[in-house]
Every structure is written in C-alpha cells, then in structure tokens.
Design an enzyme around this catalytic site. Sequence first.
Site, mmCIF file in Angstrom:
data_model
loop_
_atom_site.group_PDB
_atom_site.id
_atom_site.type_symbol
_atom_site.label_atom_id
_atom_site.label_comp_id
_atom_site.label_asym_id
_atom_site.label_seq_id
_atom_site.Cartn_x
_atom_site.Cartn_y
_atom_site.Cartn_z
ATOM 1 N N HIS A 27 0.833 -1.209 0.000
ATOM 2 C CA HIS A 27 0.000 0.000 0.000
ATOM 3 C C HIS A 27 0.862 1.251 0.000
ATOM 4 C CE1 HIS A 27 -2.317 -3.313 1.722
ATOM 5 N NE2 HIS A 27 -3.425 -2.678 1.355
ATOM 6 N N HIS A 258 -4.119 3.289 -3.277
ATOM 7 C CA HIS A 258 -4.306 2.773 -1.916
ATOM 8 C C HIS A 258 -3.528 1.474 -1.696
ATOM 9 C CE1 HIS A 258 -6.244 0.959 1.612
ATOM 10 N NE2 HIS A 258 -6.258 -0.129 0.875
ATOM 11 N N GLU A 403 -17.716 -3.711 24.463
ATOM 12 C CA GLU A 403 -16.930 -4.938 24.581
ATOM 13 C C GLU A 403 -15.669 -4.906 23.702
ATOM 14 O OE1 GLU A 403 -20.201 -4.853 23.833
ATOM 15 O OE2 GLU A 403 -21.140 -5.608 25.668
ATOM 16 N N HIS A 465 -28.808 -14.967 24.870
ATOM 17 C CA HIS A 465 -27.773 -14.822 25.886
ATOM 18 C C HIS A 465 -27.047 -16.130 26.201
ATOM 19 C CE1 HIS A 465 -29.469 -10.912 26.312
ATOM 20 N NE2 HIS A 465 -28.810 -10.619 27.418
HETATM 21 C C1 LIG Z 1 -11.533 -4.305 9.970
HETATM 22 C C2 LIG Z 1 -10.980 -4.169 8.584
HETATM 23 N N1 LIG Z 1 -11.838 -4.123 7.562
HETATM 24 C C3 LIG Z 1 -11.371 -4.037 6.311
HETATM 25 C C4 LIG Z 1 -10.035 -3.980 6.052
HETATM 26 C C5 LIG Z 1 -9.517 -3.926 4.638
HETATM 27 N N2 LIG Z 1 -9.026 -2.560 4.346
HETATM 28 C C6 LIG Z 1 -7.739 -2.254 4.463
HETATM 29 S S1 LIG Z 1 -7.433 -0.639 4.162
HETATM 30 C C7 LIG Z 1 -9.056 -0.326 3.836
HETATM 31 C C8 LIG Z 1 -9.516 1.047 3.462
HETATM 32 C C9 LIG Z 1 -9.134 1.998 4.488
HETATM 33 O O1 LIG Z 1 -9.328 3.304 4.066
HETATM 34 P P1 LIG Z 1 -8.419 4.400 4.731
HETATM 35 O O2 LIG Z 1 -8.286 4.132 6.156
HETATM 36 O O3 LIG Z 1 -8.987 5.707 4.333
HETATM 37 O O4 LIG Z 1 -7.014 4.160 4.094
HETATM 38 P P2 LIG Z 1 -6.383 4.869 2.803
HETATM 39 O O5 LIG Z 1 -7.050 4.267 1.611
HETATM 40 O O6 LIG Z 1 -6.642 6.314 2.929
HETATM 41 O O7 LIG Z 1 -4.954 4.496 2.893
HETATM 42 C C10 LIG Z 1 -9.805 -1.484 3.981
HETATM 43 C C11 LIG Z 1 -11.267 -1.552 3.773
HETATM 44 C C12 LIG Z 1 -9.174 -4.018 7.163
HETATM 45 N N3 LIG Z 1 -7.848 -3.980 7.026
HETATM 46 N N4 LIG Z 1 -9.675 -4.079 8.412
#
Ligand SMILES: Cc1ncc(C[n+]2csc(CCOP(=O)(O)OP(=O)(O)O)c2C)c(N)n1
Length: 654
Positions: A27, A258, A403, A465
């Site tokens: 990334h 990204h 939680e 529960h």
């Molecule tokens: C809980 C979770 N859901 C989904 C992902 C997959 N994922 C990784 S980065 C991302 C997008 C995040 O967007 P942002 O935080 O704005 O990062 P940017 O594209 O700006 O680097 C996703 C959906 C993950 N790593 N963790």
Amino acid sequence: MTVSEQKLANAIRVLAMDAVQAANSGHPGMPMGMADVATVLFREYLKYDASAPRWADRDRFVLSAGHGSMLIYALLYLTGYEQPTIGDIRNFRQLGSVCAGHPENFDLPGVECTTGPLGQGFAMAVGMAMAERHLNAVYGDALVDHRTWAVAGDGCLMEGINHEAVGLAGTLGLGKLTVLWDNNHITIDGDVSKSSCEDIPARYRASGWHVAECDGHDFADIRRALDEALADPRPSLVSCRTVIGKGAPNKQGGSGVHGSPLGAEEVAAARAELGWTDAPFVIPAAIKAAWEESGRRGAPVKAAWEARLAASADKGAFEARMAGKIDAATPTRAFIEGLLADPKKVATRKASEMALGPLTETIPAMIGGSADLTGSNNTKTKATTPFTKEDYSGRYVYYGIREFGMAAAMNGMALHGGVIPYGGTFLVFSDYCRNAIRMSALQEQRVIYVLTHDSIGLGEDGPTHQPIEHVMSMRMIPNLEVFRPADVIETAECWQLALENEKTPSVLALTRQNLPQLRTEAAENRCARGGYRLRGAQAARKVVIVATGSEVEIAAKVAEALEEQGVGTDVVSMPSLSRFAAQDGAYRNDVLPQDVLRVSIEAGTTFGWESITGLDGLRFGIDRFGASAPIDALYDYFGLTPEKIVPQILAALK
Ligand SMILES: Cc1ncc(C[n+]2csc(CCOP(=O)(O)OP(=O)(O)O)c2C)c(N)n1
Ligand SMILES: [Mg+2]
C-alpha cells in the site's frame, strides 16, 4: 549541510513506493500521503531513542492504519533502529522478513502493536494512554510521563470500534493521547462521500475531544496543529488534510494508489516529480545522516530519565513492574487452603471474585473492569478502586457497554507494559470483541477475559444470551487458552495459570449458577495439566467421562449411577483442552485410555469433542440454539441430566 524537511519526507515516499513495487504488493498511498506529517512528528515531537526501542518512558507510536506499514518501516530504518535494515525493506512482504505485510509487534522493536484490522490500533492506543496515566499516578512524573500518538485513516475512524474508543478516551480525559488523522477522503471504494456523510470533528468534540486541523503537506501548519494538540488538556484529533499517494503525479489523490504498486512508469514519474535521482533502496548519505540525528534526539532525554530512575526509591519496584514478574501462586494457595477447610458451593463467577480478592490485593499490576456488567461478571474487588479522570491510580475501569473497545484497550494496556488487564462481559458477547481477543493471542499479550454466564445454565434470558458455539470456537484461536473451571478450587487454580501465561491471553468461562465444590484435595494445582482424573472408577473401568465446568457435577452423578450398576467409570475434569493436549503421551493415555467408552459432556456444541471421545465415543452437548426457561427445565429439555445420559451410555456399552 542541512537537508530540507521535504527531502527527508521524500525519503519515506521513495522507500514506500520502491518496496511495494519490488514486492509487487502493498500500500503506497498512505505512507506517501502521510510522509510529511510523520516527518514532523519523528523529527520534532515524538519522544524516542532509536537505540533503545524498549525504553519504558518512550512515547508510544501506533500506526493504526496498518496497511501503510511501509511508513513505519521507513521511519524505523531511516532514524537508525537496529532493525529493519535496508535488506529487510528490500524483502518487504517476503516470508521471514521483519517487514511483514502489516506491522507486527513480535517482529520489530519499535512497532508497539500489531495493526491491520482497522480501528483496533486506535483503540489500543487508548489502552496505552490509560496504562501510562495509571503508572504515572503510581510512580510520578519522574518515572512515567509520556504521550501516545496514533496515525489513523478514514477506515480507522469509520469502524464501529472507533465510537467505543473515542467515548472511552473522552470520558477518561486522556489528554496525552494524540491521533493524527490521515484525512485523504479516500478509501478502497473511492471517495469517502460514497459511504459517509459524518461530521467527524463534531463527533469527537461531542465526546470530549479537542480537534485541530491542518494541511498535511504544509510543515509549518502541521507544527501549529500539533502545538495546539499538546496545549489542550483533552485527547486530541488532528485532522491532517492529505493527498493519498502524494508525489505520484498521475495517480495521487485516487483510490488506485491505496493498495497497488504504482507500476514502473509511475515510479519513474514520481522520481522526477520528487527530484529523486537515486536508485531504489539507496538513500543519500546526507539524508540518512539527518534522519539518524533525529533518531538520537531522545538520547539525552532518556539519559536524564535513567538518572532519575537510578536515584529513585522506586527503582526496583518499577523495574519489576515493567518486567511483568508476579507471584500468583502464593495468594492462590492460601485461598485454596481456606476452601479445603471450609468448602463453598458458589457459581464460578463468584468463585472468580473470591479468588480475585487476594490476587488483586497482592498483585498491584492487575487492572480490572467490565463492559457494564460489574455485578454480573463479579470482576470488582476491594483493592480495585475506580480508574477515573479524577483518579488514575484506581484499578477498576468502567468500560461501559463497549466490549470491543474494552478488549482492544486491554491489548493496548498489556502492550504498554506494567499492567495486567482483565475484563468481563457475558460469554455470548465475546463475539462482539472476538477480533480483539484474536489480536491478544497474535500479539502474545497477557490479557484475561472473564466471560460469565457460560451456558444455558443462565436460564431465563434465553437463546440470545446462551452461548452454544462460543467456548469451542474460542478454543480454535491459536495461542488463546480457554479455561472452563468446574468449582471454586478449579477457578482459583485457573486464575493462577492465566496470570502465569505471560505470552498467552486467557479466557475464563464461568457460570451464573452455583456449583458444588468437587475437589476435596488440592496439594497441587491440578488444572496445570489441563485435564485430570477427578474420580477413579470403583468397579472395572469401562467408561471415562470427560466434562468441563458446570457439567463436571453432572458427570460425577452419571458415574455414580453407572457404578451402582457395576459399570466402572472415571470422571475427568478438563478445564483446558489445549493444555491437556500439550501434556506428554503417557499422561494423556493414562487419563484418556483407548480401551474404554469415552464420553464428553459440555453444555455447548459437540463439534470438536471427537478429538477427545473418538468417533466411537458419545458426545453430550447442544447443537442448536438454547431456549428461555428456568435452568432445571433447560438441562432436562436438552438432555443433560443423569437420567437422560445414563441409559444412552448403557446402551452404547451393549
Ligand atoms: C476491519 C478491517 N476491515 C477491512 C479492512 C480492509 N481494508 C484495508 S485498508 C481499507 C480502506 C481503508 O481506508 P483508509 O483508512 O482511508 O485508508 P487509505 O485508503 O486512505 O490508505 C480497507 C477496507 C481491514 N484492514 N480491516
Ligand atoms: Mg483514506
């Protein structure tokens, strides 16, 4: 020669794009976009010494947006940490490289926690800030006085756990926590407006936070915003307006940067744009030297701290505290001696509270809490007074109905060091925090989950529960030890073992209903073998019944009935399946012989019990959702009574 800030930041950019390009995976957008903010932070604000990554009073830096892992790898390399080396960075994302896909605390000193599951890094930073305030209250400014910084993206702020973490941090007034928001308006699917219309600063302000904003590519403006954050007594969110992939002239600003390599052409274009003429992985000596100077900036601060520690009357206590060394055996033993003299019929949740009394009294590192179920989880003791904004010396956290936030905060507390967190909720809601429990295990942290109301035995609250699959499904998580003790003595023994699991989190699955004290001797901690023969057969042994928790009592009654009919039956209590599996073969074969009918009883899914009973054994459990009724009616309805079990065993023996 002075090197411009821009060049220093660009060194992060090229390392990120080159490493991702070489790995053909990763990334680049996030590290390139946040390079300027990170440069200001690491050059002027963060308290750290690259030569001493574990120095106790360092600031904690959490890259919550873990997909941007190259940001932290580049920073650690450039500032002169021993690791990663440039070779490690060349090996980004390859098997065995400390520069793993996402930052991992167990790979690299300097990586404070493992991130990647969005939102959890932020919540762990909240836990770190809590631990810092607590230890500050105990040891004073001279020994503990540091900040927690987190870099979080749009995703970290959008996740539900963010609401929990923000609420907790605001309520607790964690003014030494600063979150740098990579406000680039982009997520994987495109512009943030596609999925969110939230006024984030308004939400944070409404939750007791201070919010500052800056242009994330204007060094002076970044400094101004950080100064504002430092000056404010509340936790701060610094919205850094950035361009994702900044420096890649044709791709910056779009979601394409990204999570994909820029491609050779765009890498070349970015080099031209940044005025960077060096080959991949080559950092000009002057730039590296300037970065390393930043890496040494904290050395005198650390030296001054060391002098204060050396002169402190608390030196020994503080060092032992940070090393996490405790004695859980002595208070447990004394408590158990009392039970042998005066047996108790109590729920194991109550047994847990009773054991916690002397444990929290003698182990000041223990910090308890509950997600709004204090009276049900029985997690509060006399020694654990409330941890509040007004009194951080307290050791009991009212986490609220959060939680997931609680579990992640506990991870952060454990990672910070100096505290051993435990926290409670109903077992069925472990699903709400499951990924944080998994992260406790992956990060090898001593976090203890007190999960009560562990079966249909909770009765009238009904199937919403009543856990069914929960105990077994948590046993599937690597490096998580699940304990399901059968009585008051086993509960104390399991608490001791959980506290002694220095690199393994634990779950204590505890009952709502009262259970008789089955153990009449306790010369040694019998739970330490995971499973053991509680009652030996009187007649020639034909059956071994293995049970856990509340079903051990039922197993004992079944055995009694079978013995009356001349069928010799062992009762094995198995509070920890994973621990039993780790015993030597001779012990396992002695407790679980092959030449008998093996039977399991557990008021949850039978899935997985084949490993104990074999396919030819009998498994009594519940493979559907529970029901709402008084406890006795439920055990009868689901067939978990001696009356229903004994005939089936006799039939199987024929
Ligand atoms: C809980 C979770 N859901 C989904 C992902 C997959 N994922 C990784 S980065 C991302 C997008 C995040 O967007 P942002 O935080 O704005 O990062 P940017 O594209 O700006 O680097 C996703 C959906 C993950 N790593 N963790
Ligand atoms: Mg984004």
